[in-house]
Each structure stands twice: as structure tokens, then as C-alpha cells.
Scaffold this active site. Structure first.
Site, PDB file in Angstrom:
ATOM      1  N   HIS A 162      10.444  -8.840  -8.450  1.00 11.81           N
ATOM      2  CA  HIS A 162       9.189  -8.932  -7.690  1.00 11.81           C
ATOM      3  C   HIS A 162       8.150  -9.828  -8.349  1.00 11.81           C
ATOM      4  CE1 HIS A 162      10.039  -5.925  -4.548  1.00 11.81           C
ATOM      5  NE2 HIS A 162      10.919  -5.504  -5.448  1.00 11.81           N
ATOM      6  N   ASP A 370       1.564 -15.168  -9.446  1.00 12.10           N
ATOM      7  CA  ASP A 370       1.896 -13.952  -8.700  1.00 12.10           C
ATOM      8  C   ASP A 370       3.246 -14.167  -8.028  1.00 12.10           C
ATOM      9  OD1 ASP A 370       1.421 -11.424  -7.612  1.00 12.10           O
ATOM     10  OD2 ASP A 370      -0.628 -11.930  -7.000  1.00 12.10           O
TER      11      ASP A 370
HETATM   12  C1  GDG Z   1       4.115  -6.885  -7.288  1.00 11.47           C
HETATM   13  C2  GDG Z   1       4.028  -8.380  -7.618  1.00 11.47           C
HETATM   14  C3  GDG Z   1       4.482  -8.897  -5.218  1.00 11.47           C
HETATM   15  C4  GDG Z   1      -4.445  -2.750  -3.756  1.00 11.47           C
HETATM   16  N1  GDG Z   1      -5.594  -2.068  -3.824  1.00 11.47           N
HETATM   17  C5  GDG Z   1      -5.527  -1.097  -2.905  1.00 11.47           C
HETATM   18  C6  GDG Z   1      -4.285  -1.191  -2.268  1.00 11.47           C
HETATM   19  N2  GDG Z   1      -3.643  -2.199  -2.808  1.00 11.47           N
HETATM   20  C7  GDG Z   1      -2.319  -2.623  -2.353  1.00 11.47           C
HETATM   21  C8  GDG Z   1      -2.449  -3.899  -1.551  1.00 11.47           C
HETATM   22  C9  GDG Z   1      -1.039  -4.461  -1.647  1.00 11.47           C
HETATM   23  C10 GDG Z   1      -0.574  -3.937  -3.002  1.00 11.47           C
HETATM   24  O1  GDG Z   1      -1.456  -2.900  -3.409  1.00 11.47           O
HETATM   25  C11 GDG Z   1      -0.604  -5.007  -4.063  1.00 11.47           C
HETATM   26  O2  GDG Z   1       0.448  -5.864  -3.831  1.00 11.47           O
HETATM   27  P1  GDG Z   1       0.475  -7.324  -4.481  1.00 11.47           P
HETATM   28  O3  GDG Z   1       1.600  -8.042  -3.856  1.00 11.47           O
HETATM   29  O4  GDG Z   1      -0.839  -7.972  -4.230  1.00 11.47           O
HETATM   30  O5  GDG Z   1       0.602  -7.155  -6.047  1.00 11.47           O
HETATM   31  P2  GDG Z   1       1.362  -6.258  -7.183  1.00 11.47           P
HETATM   32  O6  GDG Z   1       0.896  -4.866  -7.170  1.00 11.47           O
HETATM   33  O7  GDG Z   1       1.128  -6.990  -8.454  1.00 11.47           O
HETATM   34  O8  GDG Z   1       2.915  -6.292  -6.780  1.00 11.47           O
HETATM   35  C12 GDG Z   1       3.561  -9.168  -6.396  1.00 11.47           C
HETATM   36  C13 GDG Z   1       4.684  -7.394  -5.010  1.00 11.47           C
HETATM   37  O9  GDG Z   1       5.090  -6.753  -6.215  1.00 11.47           O
HETATM   38  C14 GDG Z   1       5.749  -7.124  -3.951  1.00 11.47           C
HETATM   39  O10 GDG Z   1       6.938  -7.774  -4.273  1.00 11.47           O
HETATM   40  O11 GDG Z   1       3.895  -9.435  -4.044  1.00 11.47           O
HETATM   41  O12 GDG Z   1       3.552 -10.555  -6.671  1.00 11.47           O
HETATM   42  O13 GDG Z   1       3.154  -8.607  -8.725  1.00 11.47           O
HETATM   43  O14 GDG Z   1      -0.222  -3.936  -0.643  1.00 11.47           O
HETATM   44  O15 GDG Z   1      -2.874  -3.586  -0.264  1.00 11.47           O
HETATM   45  N3  GDG Z   1      -3.890  -0.376  -1.281  1.00 11.47           N
HETATM   46  C15 GDG Z   1      -4.759   0.590  -0.893  1.00 11.47           C
HETATM   47  N4  GDG Z   1      -5.981   0.731  -1.477  1.00 11.47           N
HETATM   48  C16 GDG Z   1      -6.405  -0.088  -2.470  1.00 11.47           C
HETATM   49  O16 GDG Z   1      -7.526   0.042  -2.970  1.00 11.47           O
HETATM   50  N5  GDG Z   1      -4.387   1.418   0.092  1.00 11.47           N
END
Ligand code: GDG
Length: 465
Positions: A162, A370
Site C-alpha cells: 500500500h 504517498d
Molecule cells: C495507506 C497509504 C494508500 C483520515 N482522517 C479521518 C479519516 N481518514 C481516512 C480518510 C482515508 C484514510 O483515512 C486515509 O487514507 P490515505 O490513503 O489518505 O492514507 P494512509 O492512511 O496513509 O493509507 C496510502 C492507502 O494505504 C490505501 O492503500 O492510499 O498511500 O499510505 O480514507 O478518509 N476518516 C474518518 N475520519 C477522519 O478524521 N472517518
């Protein structure tokens, strides 16, 4: 006609987050993605419970909620220190995000990582039946496939990373890097989000392991041939669109509208992590306020950053740095009735988040590196088609390969960020709609179901050993 999967699917990841039902609670993007996959197949999701005990027993806790069965196991305190806080989050995470300066190399970490992968293998093997597809997730569990094979598992095994795959020269700074990469050759299918990460992997395999490349992503080293594919993760678009027009979202959007008092809302939502480029974003916003005094008091920037990995020192440091920076910007520019940055260190429910995205004129998604970034896709999905906001997106996020109609920026440059904020705020409605439409087409087309099918189809196509 919908094809029904014949095999069961066993998903293995570090943490297991069972679905929380309507609304989604605070479930992360990956958790939503995997729950959706498991609802379609039968099978189960195995991983660490998040709890520690004095001595590892391997005792399983089985649960079933919203159509998904989960099986979790407790780890020992020193497993948590060496495997999770250690090798996963102090060694691999920073290194794979190009932060050699933050990468810690300690033998104890490596030992703990290997031990936990062995423990996972010992515990999960009895749950796996011969026809099951086994899909392992992320950097915590790279050696797991090898450990499963060592215990006689002949099943089709897939691995999905990921996070980014680092360039060869960076990876070479990891002691025993070859061992880590060799472990990937125990799988049948290995997936990355983008062509860029895939190419870095292939570069390592061909230049340092003498791998030969065949058709359809086949990579051979010695007597092992795997398929290495790029397979960009999407979001559960349909449910996110619904979340964005739900009661909860409307309430949140209304609250935002009242609090911004006629100003344009800029929003950022990120786990508090140094890879997300938050200090650089604050500096870019500060530059915008410096360069465009006429825009001060016409904008309001809300940064939501729920803390994560708080037992790792670098995460405490980034938090302190951001407290300082937001304080400085607010101290410099605030007026009696205006605070330039609202910086909130807590998480919100999914509907609230969707409502905030929808109320925003601009999203700042500017990670330094990312794997994909799901926030960018969620922001697009949440928009009002008749009056959509503008996405400012880092070129170093995997998502930039699909969301080409965002305003693509170099997050290291405060001037470029300031310029993009200004362009976004000035963008005429027709252009916003045209850009949004093209991005939304991608977010709808290549959603989480598409991602899952692309991976599991590749895995199902493997002839079982
Ligand atoms: C890893 C990889 C890759 C965040 N704050 C809140 C909240 N979130 C949710 C977002 C989003 C998720 O968390 C974060 O996903 P990301 O993709 O931005 O980043 P990582 O956590 O680093 O994830 C990344 C991912 O895996 C999937 O393969 O895209 O590159 O690093 O869904 O919405 N959700 C809620 N409240 C919050 O305050 N409900």
C-alpha cells in the site's frame, strides 16, 4: 451477469478493522476497501488484535459482523516494540517514503519483524483450506508468504503493497535488503498502486537479482516466477457519494458554512504523518497569505489531522512542529474575527468528513510521498456536480497518476502551493465542472471493487501448485 467467486478469500493484514455498518464510523480507507472485498467472497480477515499480552499464546479471537468474519491474535509487548513500532514504522515506513534521514536500522527490530511474521504464519495456517486465495497486505508482512510456504502451504498467495516502493539505490541502504525482496518471490502475484512503484521493484529485481521479465508482468528469479502488476486502489465510491448527501453530511456542511462566514473553505484531511507534507502545506498557505494580502480574511483553512502512531518519537516531533507552525501563522495573520488556520487533532465520522469535503472550495492533498492517497478520491466523490471544488494534488501521490485534472503541484515549493491555491480560488465554475467530471469518471470507474477484481482475478488465474 455477476460471476460468483468459487474460492474463499483469506485476507491477512497487520490490523483488522471489522466494518462498523452504516455511516462507516472512523474506518480508514484500507479497512473500507477490504470489508467490501470480503462481503463479496466468503472467507475471513486475519491480523493482530491491537492488544498485547505477557506471553504469546496464538489464541484466536473469531468474530462476525456485517457479513465479515475476523480472526485476531494478541502479540507480546516486545513484538509491538520491535515489529510494529520498530521495523515496520521506524525502518520500512520512513525508508519506503524516501526518508532515509528518519530511518532507524536496528538488529532487534529486524528480529522482531521476522518473529511476528512467523507467529502470524503459525496461527493462520490452520485456518486456511487448500482452495483458498490468500491475500497478504502491506509492509508489515512482506516475509509472511515465505513463512506460509515453509509450513507447506501450496495455495495461491498474493501480496499488495500500500505504500511506495523505493528506488533501488535507497533500498540498498537497508541491511539485508535482498532477503526482504527475495521474500516477495514466495507469492504468486505482487501488486503495487502505480507503474512508478512497479518499475522501481522491477529495476531492483533485474539489476540486483538477475531477474528476467516475461509477458503480463511475469518476473523470474531462479525457479520462481511471479506476476508483478500495478493495481491502483480506489474508494467505495457509491457509498461515499451517498455519505456526502446523507443527513450527517448535510449537518456538517451547514456547520462549515456557518463557521466560514462567507469565506472560501480550504480543507486538508490527513493522518498526522510526516509523509503527508503538512508543514510544507502550512508554509505554502502562509506564502499565499503573504503574497495576496487582499485574499486574507477571504479564505479559511481547516486542517484535520487525527494523531497516529503516537508511540513513535518522529510522530510526536511532527505534532510539535505543526503546533508551532500553525501558531506562528495564526499569530502573524489572525484578526479579531478571523483565524487563518483551524488545525484540529482529532478524527471525525465518515459522513461528517464527506460533508466537510463537500463544503470546501479547495482540497489540499499535498503529501511528499504517498502510495496512493484516498482522501483525494474521497474529496472528488463528495463534490456537488453543479458546483464542485478544486483538488490541489501532489505529484508525489500515487493518485496523481489517475487524477490528472487536479492542479498538480510540487509540495516542496511554497510558491507553487501558493500559486495553486490562488488558481483554485479563481477557477471559473465551467472549468471546475469540466475538471471534476473527468476526475469523477475515474473515481467511479476505478473504484475499490475494480481494484479488488483486478487483483483477485490475477490471483485466481494462477494455477495452484
Ligand atoms: C495507506 C497509504 C494508500 C483520515 N482522517 C479521518 C479519516 N481518514 C481516512 C480518510 C482515508 C484514510 O483515512 C486515509 O487514507 P490515505 O490513503 O489518505 O492514507 P494512509 O492512511 O496513509 O493509507 C496510502 C492507502 O494505504 C490505501 O492503500 O492510499 O498511500 O499510505 O480514507 O478518509 N476518516 C474518518 N475520519 C477522519 O478524521 N472517518
Amino acid at each position: 451477469m455477476e460471476r460468483l467467486p468459487l474460492s474463499r478469500l483469506i485476507i491477512i493484514s497487520n490490523r483488522v478493522q471489522p466494518p462498523t455498518g452504516e455511516g462507516g464510523g472512523n474506518q480508514g480507507g484500507l479497512a473500507v476497501a477490504l470489508s467490501a472485498a470480503l462481503r463479496e467472497y466468503s472467507g475471513l480477515w486475519f491480523g493482530w488484535s491491537g492488544e498485547t499480552v505477557d506471553a504469546f499464546t496464538g489464541q484466536l479471537n473469531l468474530q462476525r459482523a456485517h457479513g465479515v468474519t475476523t480472526a485476531t491474535v494478541d502479540l507480546e509487548e516486545h513484538d509491538f516494540d520491535e515489529y510494529y513500532n520498530g521495523y515496520a514504522n521506524r525502518t520500512l515506513w520512513p525508508l519506503f517514503h524516501y526518508r532515509l534521514d528518519l530511518t532507524r536500522f536496528e538488529r532487534g527490530f529486524e528480529g522482531g519483524y521476522q518473529r511476528v511474521n512467523e507467529r502470524f504464519a503459525d496461527t493462520v495456517v490452520p485456518l486456511i483450506e487448500p482452495d483458498d486465495l490468500v491475500w497478504v497486505h502491506d509492509y508489515h508482512l512482506i516475509p509472511l508468504g515465505q513463512e506460509l510456504r515453509a509450513r507447506g502451504l501450496g495455495n495461491r498467495l498474493g501480496f499488495f503493497l500500500h505504500i511506495p516502493w523505493p528506488p533501488t539505490q535507497l533500498l540498498r541502504s537497508l541491511p539485508h535488503h535482498r532477503q526482504l525482496v527475495e521474500a516477495l518471490f514466495a507469492y504468486d502475484v505482487v501488486g503495487f498502486h502505480t507503474e512508478e512503484w512497479l518499475e522501481s521493484f522491477l529495476h531492483y529485481a533485474t539489476s540486483l537479482m538477475g531477474a528476467t521479465l516475461g509477458e503480463d508482468g511475469r518476473v523470474t528469479v531462479g525457479d520462481r516466477t511471479i506476476r508483478a502488476i500495478s493495481c491502483p486502489i480506489g474508494i467505495d465510491t457509491e457509498s461515499f457519494v451517498a455519505a456526502a448527501t446523507s443527513e450527517g453530511a448535510l449537518r456538517a456542511a451547514e456547520r462549515m458554512r456557518a463557521s466560514r462566514a462567507g469565506r472560501s473553505l480550504l480543507v486538508g484531511v490527513d493522518r498526522l504523518d510526516y509523509s503527508k507534507g503538512l508543514p510544507e502545506r502550512f508554509l505554502g498557505y502562509e506564502r499565499f497569505l503573504q503574497q495576496r494580502p487582499e485574499c486574507r480574511a477571504k479564505v479559511s483553512f481547516l486542517q484535520i489531522a487525527p494523531p497516529s502512531r503516537e508511540t513513535v518519537d518522529t510522530y510526536l516531533e511532527i505534532r510539535a512542529q505543526l503546533d508551532g507552525l500553525s501558531g506562528r501563522v495564526n499569530g502573524e495573520f489572525a484578526e479579531l474575527d478571523w483565524v487563518p488556520i483551524r488545525y484540529v487533532n482529532k478524527g471525525y465520522g465518515r459522513e461528517t468528513l464527506a460533508g466537510i469535503y463537500r463544503a470546501a472550495r479547495v482540497a489540499l492533498v499535498t503529501p511528499l510521498r504517498d502510495g496512493m492517497n484516498l482522501v483525494a478520491k474521497e474529496f472528488v466523490a463528495a463534490q456537488d456536480p453543479a458546483d464542485p471544488g478544486v483538488l490541489v494534488l501532489s505529484r508525489f501521490a500515487g493518485a496523481a497518476h489517475q487524477l490528472c485534472d487536479a492542479l498538480i503541484v510540487n509540495p516542496h515549493s511554497p510558491d507553487e502551493l501558493a500559486e495553486a491555491i490562488n488558481t483554485a480560488l479563481q477557477m471559473p465554475r465551467e472549468e471546475r465542472i469540466a475538471r471534476w467530471r473527468r476526475m469523477m469518471d475515474n473515481v467511479v470507474e476505478e473504484d475499490v471493487l475494480w481494484w479488488r477484481r483486478r487483483f483477485t482475478d490475477a490471483l485466481e488465474a494462477v494455477t495452484a501448485a
